[in-house]
Design an enzyme around this catalytic site. Structure first.
Site, PDB file in Angstrom:
ATOM      1  N   ASP A  35       0.755  -1.301   0.040  1.00 15.61           N
ATOM      2  CA  ASP A  35      -0.092  -0.137  -0.015  1.00 15.61           C
ATOM      3  C   ASP A  35       1.065   1.125  -0.017  1.00 15.61           C
ATOM      4  O   ASP A  35       2.024   0.939   0.576  1.00 15.61           O
ATOM      5  CB  ASP A  35      -0.823   0.209   1.165  1.00 15.61           C
ATOM      6  CG  ASP A  35      -2.048  -1.083   1.351  1.00 15.61           C
ATOM      7  OD1 ASP A  35      -2.404  -1.473   0.299  1.00 15.61           O
ATOM      8  OD2 ASP A  35      -2.518  -1.333   2.056  1.00 15.61           O
ATOM      9  N   ASP A  87      -6.840  -1.629  -4.453  1.00 16.02           N
ATOM     10  CA  ASP A  87      -8.037  -0.949  -3.531  1.00 16.02           C
ATOM     11  C   ASP A  87      -9.174  -0.191  -4.198  1.00 16.02           C
ATOM     12  O   ASP A  87     -10.211  -0.195  -3.940  1.00 16.02           O
ATOM     13  CB  ASP A  87      -7.413  -0.695  -2.194  1.00 16.02           C
ATOM     14  CG  ASP A  87      -6.666  -1.532  -1.486  1.00 16.02           C
ATOM     15  OD1 ASP A  87      -6.737  -2.796  -1.701  1.00 16.02           O
ATOM     16  OD2 ASP A  87      -5.679  -1.111  -0.618  1.00 16.02           O
TER      17      ASP A  87
END
Length: 186
Positions: free
Chosen positions: A145, A159
């Site tokens: 991330d 995401d």
């Protein structure tokens, strides 16, 4: 002429069968799903490779002051870092989502649904790739991330694709548009 069509078996209005002209339309929608999925997957994969090569073990890069930063984070859990002990379950869920999308694609005649499912598929494949190939091991890998808004969870392109695809599915469902292209009013 109508009698000949009835004998040959041409579907009439009201039949559940799709007309012959719908088959190419359906194939085009599957192609749209695959193109969107491939673009989302490649964008996610490319950004993660760049983050790992250039940003990991480096200080965050401020994009908009403290409001938005790029910061490399390895997330073994789900959204917001919850469920770190259940990485293998998240891997199974991502694989199941992919199977459901592939099965649903056979009945796909709607371009908006193709886009929504393509976003979900590309995002699921992006995070599944991390779960399979990244450390600490197969089916237990941590997702990369890097998009870090202030006061929110750090996330990635996969995401974002999943969330956008999910929002689009909700909107399409509220509008009554089904994946097969039919519109229903409840």
């Amino acid at each position: 002429m109508a009698e000949a069509e009835r004998i040959i078996g041409t579907p009439e209005v009201g039949d559940d069968a799709q007309p012959e002209s719908a088959a190419p339309k359906g194939r085009r929608r599957i192609a749209a799903l695959l193109v969107v999925a491939l673009l989302a997957y490649l964008l996610d994969l490319g950004t993660k490779m760049l983050v790992v090569a250039k940003l990991e073990h480096q200080p965050p890069i401020e994009i908009i002051g403290d409001l938005l930063k790029f910061e490399a984070v390895r997330n073994p859990g789900a959204a917001f870092g919850f469920g770190e002990a259940f990485t293998i379950i998240f891997t199974g869920i991502a694989a199941a989502v992919i199977v459901v999308i592939v099965r649903l694609a056979r009945k796909l005649y709607s371009l908006p649904w193709a886009i929504a499912l393509g976003l979900l598929l590309g995002g699921a494949l992006g995070n599944l790739t991390d779960r399979i190939f990244r450390s600490p091991g197969v089916f237990r890998g941590a997702v990369v991330d890097f998009i870090a808004p202030a006061h929110f969870a750090v996330f990635n392109i996969a995401d974002s694709a999943i969330v956008c695809g999910g929002i689009l599915i909700v909107l399409l469902s509220f509008k009554g548009l089904d994946p097969d292209g039919t519109v229903h009013k409840d």
